[in-house]
Design an enzyme around this catalytic site. Structure first.
Site, short mmCIF file in Angstrom:
data_model
loop_
_atom_site.label_atom_id
_atom_site.label_comp_id
_atom_site.label_asym_id
_atom_site.label_seq_id
_atom_site.Cartn_x
_atom_site.Cartn_y
_atom_site.Cartn_z
N SER A 97 -32.08 -2.28 -36.13
CA SER A 97 -31.46 -3.41 -36.81
C SER A 97 -31.97 -4.73 -36.23
O SER A 97 -33.14 -5.06 -36.36
CB SER A 97 -29.94 -3.30 -36.73
OG SER A 97 -29.32 -4.24 -37.57
N HIS A 111 -25.74 -3.10 -43.03
CA HIS A 111 -26.57 -2.08 -43.67
C HIS A 111 -25.85 -1.38 -44.82
O HIS A 111 -26.05 -0.19 -45.07
CB HIS A 111 -27.08 -1.07 -42.64
CG HIS A 111 -27.73 -1.75 -41.45
ND1 HIS A 111 -28.90 -2.44 -41.57
CD2 HIS A 111 -27.33 -1.86 -40.16
CE1 HIS A 111 -29.22 -2.95 -40.38
NE2 HIS A 111 -28.28 -2.61 -39.52
#
Length: 309
Positions: free
Chosen positions: A85, A194
């Site tokens: 990420s 996400h």
């Protein structure tokens, strides 16, 4: 020269005063932090700046970049970069795809976009351990009758993180426990990263990246979103997609394991990615290190000295 894969940390393992001991003792780290502070017009050698919640993503990336800068002077060469990420931004800046000035400013804006999206669409996240894909899928489909639930992070073969709204996550968790899943762990997150909850942040990031210059990475940098290498052509779209699509760290680790490396080095706060690696990699003898302070840096240096001898 020791060949390594670098794993760049994301959020969730941060701690107070990150990197302050490295700033005092490591000239390369100090130079990186001072340069970053000038770019951002904030002094990231000060604890009140490092620990400011508004600076969380920046503090993690600056720590990671500072450690990577230290390692450039050690007898270690990175074969591949892999971030989770936010860690992908650290990896891409370290690999030269973004200038440090552009990269840090994009990270600052990304954090703001995510916070705003989280305020508009409050979310929760939960880690599910030791559940089969079928059980998780059935619980997710059933829970969607009461709320929203989406897969967010495929961290290891036995750990998947889901995000959604309060009603969806509550029902999802209840159904999993009813099905016999013993470990359903709420995460300290105020946003559902996400997942589609980050759609507005994704749209803003696409606009923000439009005029930012990107370069072909100097090292192989593997994307969790597309499970393949970042290129100059796909960086912007992949980072935009990253906000609303699940990460596939476990698949990317398998790609790293197939490359010629002597060790793994997690760069940034905590040990989460190292833990994922230990649970995922088939080669249980591969040395794995974390570097986030003076003590952990010395452990890596001791290993490098042993290999040299």
């Amino acid at each position: 020269m020791v060949r390594a894969a670098y794993l760049f940390s994301g959020q969730g393992q941060q701690f107070e005063g990150m990197g302050m001991d490295l700033y005092e003792s490591e000239p390369a780290y100090r130079t990186l932090v001072d340069d970053a502070s000038k770019i951002l017009n904030q002094d990231f050698s000060k604890q009140e700046v490092i620990d400011n919640p508004d600076n969380l993503q920046l503090s993690i990336v600056i720590l990671s970049l500072g450690v990577e800068r230290i390692l450039r002077n050690e007898k270690i060469t990175p074969n591949e970069f892999l971030g989770l990420s936010l860690g992908e931004y650290s990896a891409l800046i370290a690999a030269g795809s973004f200038s440090m000035q552009d990269g840090l400013k994009v990270v600052a804006d990304r954090g703001q976009y995510m916070a705003e999206a989280g305020q508009k669409h409050p979310g929760q996240m939960v880690a599910v351990l030791n559940a089969t894909q079928d059980v998780m899928e059935q619980a997710m489909v059933a829970a969607r009758k009461l709320g929203e639930v989406y897969p967010a992070n495929y961290n290891t073969p036995k750990q998947t993180v889901f995000g959604g709204n309060a009603s969806g996550i509550a029902e999802f968790s209840r159904l999993l426990k009813a099905a016999g899943v013993k470990r359903v762990v709420p995460l300290k997150m105020s946003v559902a990263s996400h997942t589609p909850f980050m759609k507005s942040a994704s749209v803003q990031l696409a606009q923000r990246l439009r005029d930012v210059k990107v370069n072909q990475p100097n090292f192989t940098v593997i994307s969790n979103t597309i499970k393949s290498e970042f290129t100059a052509e796909n960086i912007k779209q992949t980072l935009v997609d990253q906000l609303v699509n699940p990460t596939h760290f476990t698949d990317c680790l398998a790609m790293v394991e197939n490359s010629p490396i002597d060790c793994l080095v997690e760069i940034g706060p905590g040990k989460a990615l190292s833990g994922f690696a230990k649970k995922t990699l088939k080669n249980k003898d591969l040395p794995i290190f974390n570097v986030y302070d003076v003590e952990t840096l010395q452990k890596l240096r001791n290993y490098l000295l042993d290999q040299e001898g």
